[in-house]
Design a protein around this motif. Structure first.
Motif, mmCIF file in Angstrom:
data_model
loop_
_atom_site.group_PDB
_atom_site.id
_atom_site.type_symbol
_atom_site.label_atom_id
_atom_site.label_comp_id
_atom_site.label_asym_id
_atom_site.label_seq_id
_atom_site.Cartn_x
_atom_site.Cartn_y
_atom_site.Cartn_z
ATOM 1 N N CYS A 29 0.715 -1.289 -0.197
ATOM 2 C CA CYS A 29 0.132 -0.029 -0.145
ATOM 3 C C CYS A 29 0.929 1.380 -0.108
ATOM 4 O O CYS A 29 2.163 1.182 0.623
ATOM 5 C CB CYS A 29 -0.961 -0.156 1.252
ATOM 6 S SG CYS A 29 -2.207 1.755 0.747
ATOM 7 N N LEU A 31 -0.557 4.248 1.153
ATOM 8 C CA LEU A 31 -0.787 5.016 1.809
ATOM 9 C C LEU A 31 -0.934 4.749 3.045
ATOM 10 O O LEU A 31 -0.024 3.423 3.726
ATOM 11 C CB LEU A 31 -2.838 5.443 1.621
ATOM 12 C CG LEU A 31 -2.839 6.230 0.202
ATOM 13 C CD1 LEU A 31 -4.502 6.310 0.031
ATOM 14 C CD2 LEU A 31 -2.032 7.144 -0.149
ATOM 15 N N CYS A 33 -2.875 4.901 6.858
ATOM 16 C CA CYS A 33 -3.948 5.342 7.084
ATOM 17 C C CYS A 33 -3.675 5.674 8.655
ATOM 18 O O CYS A 33 -3.510 4.182 9.381
ATOM 19 C CB CYS A 33 -5.397 5.103 6.950
ATOM 20 S SG CYS A 33 -5.944 5.504 5.134
ATOM 21 N N CYS A 36 -5.173 2.183 10.120
ATOM 22 C CA CYS A 36 -5.600 1.231 8.931
ATOM 23 C C CYS A 36 -5.458 -0.089 10.166
ATOM 24 O O CYS A 36 -4.252 0.209 11.186
ATOM 25 C CB CYS A 36 -3.705 1.087 8.279
ATOM 26 S SG CYS A 36 -3.558 -0.272 7.401
ATOM 27 N N GLY A 71 -3.825 -4.269 1.570
ATOM 28 C CA GLY A 71 -3.348 -2.887 1.144
ATOM 29 C C GLY A 71 -4.296 -2.450 -0.659
ATOM 30 O O GLY A 71 -5.322 -2.208 -0.396
ATOM 31 N N LYS A 118 -11.050 9.484 1.945
ATOM 32 C CA LYS A 118 -9.440 9.702 2.886
ATOM 33 C C LYS A 118 -10.427 10.549 3.714
ATOM 34 O O LYS A 118 -10.458 11.497 2.872
ATOM 35 C CB LYS A 118 -8.141 9.389 2.399
ATOM 36 C CG LYS A 118 -8.237 8.051 1.836
ATOM 37 C CD LYS A 118 -8.526 6.521 3.117
ATOM 38 C CE LYS A 118 -8.136 5.114 2.219
ATOM 39 N NZ LYS A 118 -8.013 4.451 3.057
#
Ligand code: SF4
Length: 226
Positions: A29, A31, A33, A36, A71, A118
């Motif tokens: 992935c 990103l 977050c 996550c 992912g 997001k």
């Protein structure tokens, strides 16, 4: 393709929630977050050819619903897109869970995209690829994962500003889950109280659907492969 895991469970989110589903979880992935729950996908995984993955899926018959998740699956688009074409030709129903950061215009139209936008508390707000709104169809679902009131207001305004309800089949509002949940199967592990979220949705008459991650109320919240 680099795979983390492939297994059968029930779908935990979206309008397909509760249906038996094959999960194909891809590695990697781009990103990070803040909330996550899939950090174990960021590295590692095992390489498989498309034929090997097709055989693994066929072994899980008779389930005909497949979700590609991660992912971020679209990081492996070069192999994922031909695999999707092959599976669609075999009458599978395909879901693609994606962060919305990668362009989605090349995804086959028959695939149900479940696309995140997001919100600020994720730390990745602003990474959304805005032209993806033009790739949405009535099959698709747009999901906002919410941690607080600021996230809710961001989602509410985004839904209104982009007339989201008319662009896709479902708009989903999902309370973020704690990264350190208790073992209790309880809404108290949500970072945003779902009851409060419902009150806000009703007060604003929001054209959206509350979405709880039901697998986190069936199995221990940190359990993988379910
Ligand atoms: S996009 Fe998904 S997998 Fe990637 S960091 Fe965010 S929640 Fe985790």
């Amino acid at each position: 393709m680099v795979l983390i895991e492939l297994y059968t469970s029930v779908q935990g989110e979206s309008s397909f929630a509760g249906m038996p589903c094959i999960f194909v979880r891809l590695a990697g992935c781009n990103l990070r977050c803040s909330w996550c729950d899939s950090e174990y996908t960021f590295t590692g995984g095992e390489k498989f050819s498309l034929e090997q993955i097709e055989r693994k899926i066929a072994a899980l018959a008779p389930v005909k619903l497949i979700e590609f998740t991660g992912g971020e699956p679209m990081l492996q688009a070069r192999e994922l897109l031909p695999l999707m074409d092959r599976l669609l030709a075999q009458d599978y129903t395909l879901l693609l869970e994606t962060s919305g950061e990668r362009p989605l215009n090349s995804v086959p139209k028959a695939v149900h995209k479940i696309m995140d936008v997001k919100c600020p508390a994720s730390g990745e707000s602003g990474r959304f690829h805005l032209p993806n709104l033009g790739a949405l169809t009535a099959r698709d679902e747009v999901k906002f994962v919410l941690s607080d009131r600021a996230d809710y207001e961001f989602a509410r305004d985004f839904i209104g500003d982009h007339d989201l309800a008319s662009r896709c089949g479902q708009v989903l509002l999902s309370p973020a889950f704690s990264k350190m949940p208790s073992r209790q199967l309880s809404a108290e592990n949500c970072r945003l109280d779902p009851r409060m979220l419902v009150e806000w949705m009703l007060a604003d008459n929001l054209p959206a659907r509350l979405s709880l991650q039901i697998h986190k109320f069936i199995w221990e919240p940190m359990k993988k492969g379910v």
